[in-house]
Design an enzyme around this catalytic site. Structure first.
Site, mmCIF file in Angstrom:
data_model
loop_
_atom_site.group_PDB
_atom_site.id
_atom_site.type_symbol
_atom_site.label_atom_id
_atom_site.label_comp_id
_atom_site.label_asym_id
_atom_site.label_seq_id
_atom_site.Cartn_x
_atom_site.Cartn_y
_atom_site.Cartn_z
ATOM 1 N N GLU A 173 0.901 -1.105 -0.001
ATOM 2 C CA GLU A 173 0.029 0.189 -0.089
ATOM 3 C C GLU A 173 0.764 1.049 -0.017
ATOM 4 O OE1 GLU A 173 -3.511 -1.971 2.564
ATOM 5 O OE2 GLU A 173 -2.630 -0.251 3.633
ATOM 6 N N CYS B 11 2.653 8.456 1.835
ATOM 7 C CA CYS B 11 3.182 7.539 3.002
ATOM 8 C C CYS B 11 3.429 6.079 2.429
ATOM 9 C CB CYS B 11 1.665 7.661 3.829
ATOM 10 S SG CYS B 11 1.720 6.022 5.082
ATOM 11 N N CYS C 118 4.936 -7.553 8.004
ATOM 12 C CA CYS C 118 5.642 -7.088 8.916
ATOM 13 C C CYS C 118 6.210 -8.265 10.236
ATOM 14 C CB CYS C 118 5.095 -5.776 9.545
ATOM 15 S SG CYS C 118 6.048 -5.107 10.875
ATOM 16 N N CYS D 183 2.517 -6.193 16.104
ATOM 17 C CA CYS D 183 1.365 -5.563 16.879
ATOM 18 C C CYS D 183 -0.066 -6.008 16.586
ATOM 19 C CB CYS D 183 1.576 -4.205 16.361
ATOM 20 S SG CYS D 183 3.139 -3.534 16.628
ATOM 21 N N CYS E 69 -2.705 -4.253 14.414
ATOM 22 C CA CYS E 69 -2.568 -3.597 13.113
ATOM 23 C C CYS E 69 -2.654 -4.847 11.779
ATOM 24 C CB CYS E 69 -0.844 -3.726 13.224
ATOM 25 S SG CYS E 69 -0.199 -3.341 11.255
ATOM 26 N N GLY F 178 5.101 -2.413 7.046
ATOM 27 C CA GLY F 178 6.382 -2.837 7.708
ATOM 28 C C GLY F 178 6.848 -2.090 8.517
ATOM 29 N N GLU F 179 8.074 -2.524 9.069
ATOM 30 C CA GLU F 179 8.842 -1.745 9.858
ATOM 31 C C GLU F 179 10.245 -1.275 9.317
ATOM 32 O OE1 GLU F 179 9.031 -0.399 12.982
ATOM 33 O OE2 GLU F 179 10.969 0.155 12.604
ATOM 34 N N SER G 222 8.680 6.223 10.702
ATOM 35 C CA SER G 222 8.075 5.574 11.821
ATOM 36 C C SER G 222 8.565 4.408 12.455
ATOM 37 C CB SER G 222 6.576 5.669 11.713
ATOM 38 O OG SER G 222 5.762 5.009 12.742
ATOM 39 N N SER H 269 6.168 4.588 17.808
ATOM 40 C CA SER H 269 4.876 3.974 18.193
ATOM 41 C C SER H 269 5.063 3.484 19.527
ATOM 42 C CB SER H 269 4.588 3.081 16.910
ATOM 43 O OG SER H 269 4.577 3.786 15.835
ATOM 44 N N LEU H 270 4.478 4.161 20.326
ATOM 45 C CA LEU H 270 4.493 3.731 21.881
ATOM 46 C C LEU H 270 3.517 2.738 22.435
ATOM 47 C CD1 LEU H 270 7.063 4.455 23.641
ATOM 48 C CD2 LEU H 270 5.783 6.445 24.470
ATOM 49 N N HIS H 271 2.372 3.336 22.487
ATOM 50 C CA HIS H 271 1.081 2.660 22.774
ATOM 51 C C HIS H 271 0.856 2.128 24.133
ATOM 52 C CE1 HIS H 271 0.510 2.893 18.492
ATOM 53 N NE2 HIS H 271 1.547 1.970 18.246
ATOM 54 N N ASN I 16 -8.094 1.989 13.863
ATOM 55 C CA ASN I 16 -9.179 1.102 12.804
ATOM 56 C C ASN I 16 -9.306 -0.059 13.008
ATOM 57 O OD1 ASN I 16 -9.309 3.005 10.428
ATOM 58 N ND2 ASN I 16 -7.240 2.998 10.338
ATOM 59 N N CYS J 42 -1.908 0.276 7.198
ATOM 60 C CA CYS J 42 -1.966 -0.746 8.270
ATOM 61 C C CYS J 42 -2.254 -1.986 7.529
ATOM 62 C CB CYS J 42 -2.679 -0.485 9.470
ATOM 63 S SG CYS J 42 -3.828 0.633 9.369
HETATM 64 N N1 SAH Z 1 6.248 -0.049 11.694
HETATM 65 C C1 SAH Z 1 6.047 1.350 11.912
HETATM 66 C C2 SAH Z 1 5.289 2.064 10.782
HETATM 67 C C3 SAH Z 1 4.244 1.563 10.101
HETATM 68 S S1 SAH Z 1 2.775 1.479 11.027
HETATM 69 C C4 SAH Z 1 5.543 1.608 13.093
HETATM 70 O O1 SAH Z 1 4.719 0.703 13.636
HETATM 71 O O2 SAH Z 1 5.243 2.678 13.717
HETATM 72 C C5 SAH Z 1 2.092 3.372 11.292
HETATM 73 C C6 SAH Z 1 1.368 3.630 12.384
HETATM 74 O O3 SAH Z 1 0.000 2.947 12.111
HETATM 75 C C7 SAH Z 1 1.866 3.133 13.736
HETATM 76 O O4 SAH Z 1 1.848 4.174 14.770
HETATM 77 C C8 SAH Z 1 0.773 1.971 14.126
HETATM 78 O O5 SAH Z 1 0.770 1.891 15.509
HETATM 79 C C9 SAH Z 1 -0.534 2.485 13.577
HETATM 80 N N2 SAH Z 1 -1.407 1.435 13.313
HETATM 81 C C10 SAH Z 1 -1.358 0.174 12.899
HETATM 82 N N3 SAH Z 1 -2.466 -0.279 12.661
HETATM 83 C C11 SAH Z 1 -3.318 0.524 13.142
HETATM 84 C C12 SAH Z 1 -4.820 0.391 13.534
HETATM 85 N N4 SAH Z 1 -5.548 -0.502 13.094
HETATM 86 N N5 SAH Z 1 -5.524 1.503 13.914
HETATM 87 C C13 SAH Z 1 -4.797 2.504 14.078
HETATM 88 N N6 SAH Z 1 -3.425 2.846 14.183
HETATM 89 C C14 SAH Z 1 -2.651 1.729 13.800
HETATM 90 FE FE1 SF4 Z 2 4.455 -3.713 11.824
HETATM 91 FE FE2 SF4 Z 2 4.002 -1.042 12.489
HETATM 92 FE FE3 SF4 Z 2 2.211 -2.912 12.139
HETATM 93 FE FE4 SF4 Z 2 3.464 -3.204 14.288
HETATM 94 S S1 SF4 Z 2 2.227 -1.441 13.854
HETATM 95 S S2 SF4 Z 2 2.889 -4.715 12.956
HETATM 96 S S3 SF4 Z 2 5.462 -2.269 13.766
HETATM 97 S S4 SF4 Z 2 3.578 -2.280 10.548
#
Ligand code: SAH
Ligand code: SF4
Length: 378
Positions: free
Chosen positions: A105, A118, A125, A129, A132, A177-178, A209, A232-234, A308, A349
């Site tokens: 994407e 983006c 990945c 997470c 995601c 991806g990361e 990110s 991305s802390l969470h 999401n 995502c």
């Molecule tokens: N892997 C990297 C970059 C890609 S994800 C990272 O994790 O930072 C980009 C952002 O989208 C991250 O902050 C991730 O936590 C967020 N994200 C992924 N899935 C999501 C979802 N279902 N709802 C909201 N944010 C999401």
């Molecule tokens: Fe990978 Fe970022 Fe999704 Fe976590 S949020 S699974 S690091 S793409």
């Protein structure tokens, strides 16, 4: 002219500027032609060199030979197999098919008067997470530099069609991806994309990110890469974070925050912290207060992201976002909601890919343009 990815061929977009010069030198072409080719590829986005009568005859001959049937190179140009647009048309999400059939994407976002791409850095990945869609599909493979770059060129072509007077100035690595798990390819791609002889996206307009790959953050700081960093802390405790971000078993929250402090001290730059708000998991006032303590002394901007929904996660979006934001603001942190209008389509995502299993008929047809209704920001 069609350039096929074939076994044994290299993508021209995988070459750095100096590799392009040395490739030319090895074929007996003067190095200064590298600048003309670089400009054609990166500034102009040329795919069809036969029509470029302004390129010098030796370069034209080299291209005809090397991109021809027995040549050694091709130009990355992934096919667009799907597209969705936000209702205002300013955000467009593309599903692109790579030469081995993998789909990724890429998003063009237009808001606040600026256009941002983006992009993805991996197919799938490995970080897992739980909320995601990309994490839910697992790791497939790293993208090569050319595959990362080609996404930006694709987005820029789309922007040139819809807004010929506007430039693509910003880049965020928040797609699938990361990025720091594919460190070298990502840094190679960003060097090419920020090169002033071509695409010229300023390093200060490029944000990486990461989920918190600590060695990558330390390299960004110590090797003085000029890009912006988003983390991305969470989660505000080891336990809270581990429930959402499994890779925190490898790089603990404590270690991550230490790396962030090192990054700030070394670079003097601000870190953008991303926080996906999930009801009952990480959205309480206590969590907000703990987060404020955790980030004390770090030059931070906190981005709250509404969840999401994805097929593989039963968590729900939070109603406590405004209070969460208020606590952080009162503690002195800039704290904003990520605009749903843009980034939700854009969230990268893996949701479009997850929904659209590759279908051969889509690859052949023109992009489908399904209007997508995006809810407004709270
Ligand atoms: N892997 C990297 C970059 C890609 S994800 C990272 O994790 O930072 C980009 C952002 O989208 C991250 O902050 C991730 O936590 C967020 N994200 C992924 N899935 C999501 C979802 N279902 N709802 C909201 N944010 C999401
Ligand atoms: Fe990978 Fe970022 Fe999704 Fe976590 S949020 S699974 S690091 S793409």
């Amino acid at each position: 002219m069609e350039h096929m990815a074939q076994a044994g061929r290299r993508s021209l977009l995988d070459l750095s500027f100096s590799e392009m010069e040395s490739t030319f030198a090895a074929s007996g072409i003067r190095a200064h032609h590298a600048k003309a080719l670089w400009r054609a590829l990166y500034r102009d986005g040329t795919l069809d060199f036969e029509s470029r009568t302004d390129l010098s005859p030796p370069l034209q001959r080299w291209l005809a030979k090397e991109l021809g049937a027995d040549g050694n190179f091709y130009i990355e140009n992934p096919a667009q197999v799907d597209e969705i647009r936000s209702s205002d048309g300013l955000t467009r999400k593309f599903l692109l098919k790579l030469s081995d059939g993998q789909t990724i994407e890429t998003v063009l976002m237009g808001y606040d008067g600026r256009f941002t791409a983006c992009i993805s850095t991996q197919a799938g990945c490995a970080m897992g997470c739980v909320f995601c869609a990309t994490g839910q599909m697992g790791f497939v493979r790293h993208l090569r530099p050319g595959e990362i770059i080609a996404q930006v060129l694709h987005v820029r072509r789309a922007l040139r069609q819809s807004h010929p007077d506007r430039r693509l100035r910003n880049l965020v690595l928040m797609g699938m991806g990361e990025p720091l798990h594919n460190f070298d390819a990502v840094m190679h791609a960003l060097a090419s994309l920020s090169d002033v002889r071509g695409t010229s996206i300023g390093p200060a307009h490029i944000a990486i990110s990461t989920v918190g790959v600590v060695p990558g953050i330390l390299r960004l700081a110590d090797e003085k890469f000029p890009y912006r960093l988003a983390v991305s802390l969470h989660g505000s405790t080891e336990e809270e974070r581990a429930a959402l971000v499994p890779v925190s078993a490898k790089w603990s929250l404590a270690e991550l925050i230490k790396a962030c402090r090192h990054y700030c001290a070394t670079t003097g730059k601000r870190i953008f912290f991303e926080w996906t708000l999930i009801a009952g998991k990480n959205d309480s006032p206590e969590t907000a207060r703990r987060l404020a303590n955790l980030l004390d002394g770090i030059d931070s901007h906190i981005n709250l992201i509404p969840l999401n929904p994805t097929g593989g996660f039963s968590g729900e979006s939070s109603n406590g976002g405004l209070q969460f934001q208020k606590i952080l603001r009162e503690a002195g942190f800039p704290c904003t909601f990520r605009q749903r209008r843009g980034i939700d389509v854009a969230a990268g995502c893996g949701m479009l890919r997850a929904e659209k299993r590759p279908r051969p008929d889509l690859a052949k047809s023109a992009a489908t343009k399904t209007p997508l209704q995006i809810p407004q920001a709270p």
